[in-house]
Design an enzyme around this catalytic site. Structure first.
Site, PDB file in Angstrom:
ATOM      1  N   LYS A 149       0.836  -1.198   0.000  1.00  0.00           N
ATOM      2  CA  LYS A 149       0.000   0.000   0.000  1.00  0.00           C
ATOM      3  C   LYS A 149       0.870   1.247   0.000  1.00  0.00           C
ATOM      4  O   LYS A 149       1.988   1.157   0.499  1.00  0.00           O
ATOM      5  CB  LYS A 149      -0.962   0.021   1.180  1.00  0.00           C
ATOM      6  CG  LYS A 149      -0.370  -0.189   2.581  1.00  0.00           C
ATOM      7  CD  LYS A 149       0.732   0.643   3.121  1.00  0.00           C
ATOM      8  CE  LYS A 149       0.589   2.114   3.291  1.00  0.00           C
ATOM      9  NZ  LYS A 149       1.853   2.728   3.875  1.00  0.00           N
ATOM     10  N   TYR A 178      -4.486   4.681   5.574  1.00  0.00           N
ATOM     11  CA  TYR A 178      -4.988   3.752   6.608  1.00  0.00           C
ATOM     12  C   TYR A 178      -6.320   4.232   7.165  1.00  0.00           C
ATOM     13  O   TYR A 178      -7.217   3.430   7.440  1.00  0.00           O
ATOM     14  CB  TYR A 178      -3.982   3.652   7.764  1.00  0.00           C
ATOM     15  CG  TYR A 178      -2.763   2.822   7.454  1.00  0.00           C
ATOM     16  CD1 TYR A 178      -2.801   1.434   7.552  1.00  0.00           C
ATOM     17  CD2 TYR A 178      -1.572   3.412   7.080  1.00  0.00           C
ATOM     18  CE1 TYR A 178      -1.687   0.672   7.279  1.00  0.00           C
ATOM     19  CE2 TYR A 178      -0.444   2.657   6.807  1.00  0.00           C
ATOM     20  CZ  TYR A 178      -0.511   1.284   6.908  1.00  0.00           C
ATOM     21  OH  TYR A 178       0.595   0.522   6.630  1.00  0.00           O
TER      22      TYR A 178
HETATM   23  P1  NAD Z   1      12.282   1.568   2.507  1.00  0.00           P
HETATM   24  O1  NAD Z   1      12.759   2.888   2.040  1.00  0.00           O
HETATM   25  O2  NAD Z   1      12.785   1.059   3.809  1.00  0.00           O
HETATM   26  O3  NAD Z   1      12.578   0.461   1.389  1.00  0.00           O
HETATM   27  C1  NAD Z   1      12.377   0.689   0.026  1.00  0.00           C
HETATM   28  C2  NAD Z   1      13.166  -0.318  -0.782  1.00  0.00           C
HETATM   29  O4  NAD Z   1      13.011  -0.013  -2.173  1.00  0.00           O
HETATM   30  C3  NAD Z   1      14.677  -0.271  -0.476  1.00  0.00           C
HETATM   31  O5  NAD Z   1      15.191  -1.580  -0.459  1.00  0.00           O
HETATM   32  C4  NAD Z   1      15.244   0.492  -1.670  1.00  0.00           C
HETATM   33  O6  NAD Z   1      16.576   0.140  -1.969  1.00  0.00           O
HETATM   34  C5  NAD Z   1      14.301   0.035  -2.777  1.00  0.00           C
HETATM   35  N1  NAD Z   1      14.275   0.951  -3.931  1.00  0.00           N
HETATM   36  C6  NAD Z   1      14.288   0.558  -5.222  1.00  0.00           C
HETATM   37  N2  NAD Z   1      14.314   1.609  -6.042  1.00  0.00           N
HETATM   38  C7  NAD Z   1      14.328   2.691  -5.258  1.00  0.00           C
HETATM   39  C8  NAD Z   1      14.365   4.089  -5.533  1.00  0.00           C
HETATM   40  N3  NAD Z   1      14.405   4.558  -6.784  1.00  0.00           N
HETATM   41  N4  NAD Z   1      14.369   4.939  -4.492  1.00  0.00           N
HETATM   42  C9  NAD Z   1      14.302   4.503  -3.221  1.00  0.00           C
HETATM   43  N5  NAD Z   1      14.282   3.182  -2.899  1.00  0.00           N
HETATM   44  C10 NAD Z   1      14.294   2.297  -3.910  1.00  0.00           C
HETATM   45  O7  NAD Z   1      10.689   1.635   2.500  1.00  0.00           O
HETATM   46  P2  NAD Z   1       9.672   0.669   3.254  1.00  0.00           P
HETATM   47  O8  NAD Z   1       9.265   1.285   4.535  1.00  0.00           O
HETATM   48  O9  NAD Z   1      10.186  -0.700   3.251  1.00  0.00           O
HETATM   49  O10 NAD Z   1       8.395   0.801   2.290  1.00  0.00           O
HETATM   50  C11 NAD Z   1       8.298   0.124   1.050  1.00  0.00           C
HETATM   51  C12 NAD Z   1       6.820  -0.004   0.629  1.00  0.00           C
HETATM   52  O11 NAD Z   1       6.152  -0.766   1.640  1.00  0.00           O
HETATM   53  C13 NAD Z   1       6.079   1.316   0.537  1.00  0.00           C
HETATM   54  O12 NAD Z   1       5.169   1.256  -0.523  1.00  0.00           O
HETATM   55  C14 NAD Z   1       5.336   1.434   1.860  1.00  0.00           C
HETATM   56  O13 NAD Z   1       4.169   2.198   1.783  1.00  0.00           O
HETATM   57  C15 NAD Z   1       5.035  -0.026   2.137  1.00  0.00           C
HETATM   58  N6  NAD Z   1       4.911  -0.295   3.592  1.00  0.00           N
HETATM   59  C16 NAD Z   1       3.816  -0.946   4.014  1.00  0.00           C
HETATM   60  C17 NAD Z   1       3.658  -1.202   5.351  1.00  0.00           C
HETATM   61  C18 NAD Z   1       2.454  -1.959   5.819  1.00  0.00           C
HETATM   62  O14 NAD Z   1       2.239  -2.019   7.031  1.00  0.00           O
HETATM   63  N7  NAD Z   1       1.682  -2.566   4.955  1.00  0.00           N
HETATM   64  C19 NAD Z   1       4.624  -0.772   6.277  1.00  0.00           C
HETATM   65  C20 NAD Z   1       5.752  -0.126   5.803  1.00  0.00           C
HETATM   66  C21 NAD Z   1       5.880   0.126   4.441  1.00  0.00           C
END
Ligand code: NAD
Length: 368
Positions: free
Chosen positions: A136, A220
């Site tokens: 999401k 959310y």
């Molecule tokens: P994060 O920044 O920790 O991780 C993002 C990942 O994407 C990293 O591994 C990064 O290297 C990679 N990536 C690939 N191309 C990229 C670019 N061009 N720029 C930046 N990063 C790039 O983020 P996260 O917190 O893991 O979130 C990732 C996704 O998961 C988002 O869509 C977020 O909304 C979703 N999320 C959902 C929940 C949930 O409870 N359902 C919780 C946290 C995050």
């Protein structure tokens, strides 16, 4: 687990057809998937959510196991291969994702990259003939959601959004109350969600995040309010952006948003989200009672929930493990996910209306 995989190879061998030709057919995947739980999952993006929640969840799942990753960091992929015991040949980069089409170890691709990349990665996954879970918010726009849904339909693969709260007992109780109207119809809802962001990361970059806290956190409250409305979406919205205190960080996205959502039956939700305060709260009230998510309303654990009848005390499950297991069972039993792409698309339609209302300063209809 191993014997299932062997028997599949034997079956293919008996058919006397080249593996490449066989594995390129998505419908064959669907058919063969029936024969070999646990299904293989590849995570796309090894950031915080994959590392802290989804990877560990995949150690608890019964019907799915982590068997591959897609990452821009080969060394990180190698560490994951060690930690999760899969071969290094199952490590892909974003540019080589299409080669997953030839990898029979992987049935499901779980997209966990920044929001603005979800469409690109989910479509690549579908084209590789794999079933898709997309985090999401499903994408940056409704048009991108449509493109993902279309790609999955064309490839005859299943699609689901990472709406883990459908597998949480407190939120299930909210949905039950909305359905059975113990407290009457919920006519008044309110939500507040935020955390403090002090550095410019992708979540404050419009191209990668689609917007600010509204996309990341506001979604959310939107989703919770629709649960409280028994699955209905609002018909109109109003919204106003808060004045920015950190324009250096929030140069092209909102720092915070106040908004309201009006439902067809007269119910209304009033909400606030920002990247400058900490909050996680939701309440739904009807003529005969209320339910209040006092703390950690939309997080993984630690929820404190009360109703007008008294506190609720459920044993918190591993939401993500239940969510992934349910999707694996959808694939195995050919049933639709309870959190399909259409639900992610609905929320993007509401988000688009909220951004429009913030711009026009008027009430805007939600166009689904
Ligand atoms: P994060 O920044 O920790 O991780 C993002 C990942 O994407 C990293 O591994 C990064 O290297 C990679 N990536 C690939 N191309 C990229 C670019 N061009 N720029 C930046 N990063 C790039 O983020 P996260 O917190 O893991 O979130 C990732 C996704 O998961 C988002 O869509 C977020 O909304 C979703 N999320 C959902 C929940 C949930 O409870 N359902 C919780 C946290 C995050």
């Amino acid at each position: 687990m191993k014997s299932n995989r062997v028997s599949r190879r034997v079956f293919i061998g008996q058919m006397g057809i080249g593996a490449t030709a066989l594995f390129s057919g998505p419908s064959l995947y669907a058919a063969l998937a029936n024969q070999r739980p646990p299904l293989g999952v590849a995570l796309v993006g090894l950031g915080k959510y994959s590392t802290g929640q989804l990877g560990p969840a995949l150690k608890q799942t019964q019907y799915a196991k982590l068997r591959g990753v897609v990452t821009g960091d080969k060394a990180k992929g190698q560490q994951w291969a060690k930690d999760y015991d899969f071969p290094e040949t199952n490590i892909y980069s974003y540019d080589t994702m299409h080669q997953l089409a030839h990898n029979p170890d992987i049935d499901i691709i779980y997209v966990v990259t920044p929001n603005g990349l979800h469409a690109q990665h989910a479509i690549a996954a579908a084209k590789a003939g794999k079933h898709v879970i997309c985090e999401k918010p499903m994408a940056n726009t409704v048009a991108e959601c449509d493109a993902i849904i279309r790609a999955c339909k064309n490839a005859k693969v299943k699609l689901s959004v990472g709406y883990r709260l459908h597998f949480d007992p407190y939120h299930k109780e909210l949905m039950r109350l909305a359905r059975e109207k113990d407290f009457g119809t919920f006519t008044k809802m309110s939500g507040d969600r935020g955390f403090v962001m002090n550095t410019k990361v992708w979540r404050a970059d419009k191209k990668l995040a689609g917007g600010g806290p509204m996309m990341d956190l506001g979604v959310y409250i939107i989703h919770g309010a629709c649960m409280a409305a028994n699955g209905a979406g609002p018909i109109s919205v109003t919204a106003s952006e808060i004045t920015k205190t950190r324009p250096d960080i929030f140069s092209d996205v909102e720092e915070g948003m106040n908004w309201t959502m009006q439902f067809a039956d007269g119910a209304e939700c009033t909400a606030f989200t920002s990247y400058r305060h900490g909050a996680d709260h939701f309440k739904a009230e009807g003529a005969k009672g209320w339910i209040e998510f006092k703390e950690h309303a939309f997080t993984y654990r630690g929820m404190v929930v009360a109703t007008s009848r008294g506190p609720l005390n459920f044993t918190p499950p591993y939401q993500q493990a239940l969510q992934i297991d349910d999707f694996a069972q959808c694939v195995m039993n050919n049933r639709q996910s309870v959190v399909p792409g259409e639900l992610g698309r609905r929320d993007l339609a509401i988000l688009e209306a909220i951004y429009k209302a913030a711009q026009t300063g008027k009430s805007e209809k939600v166009i689904y």
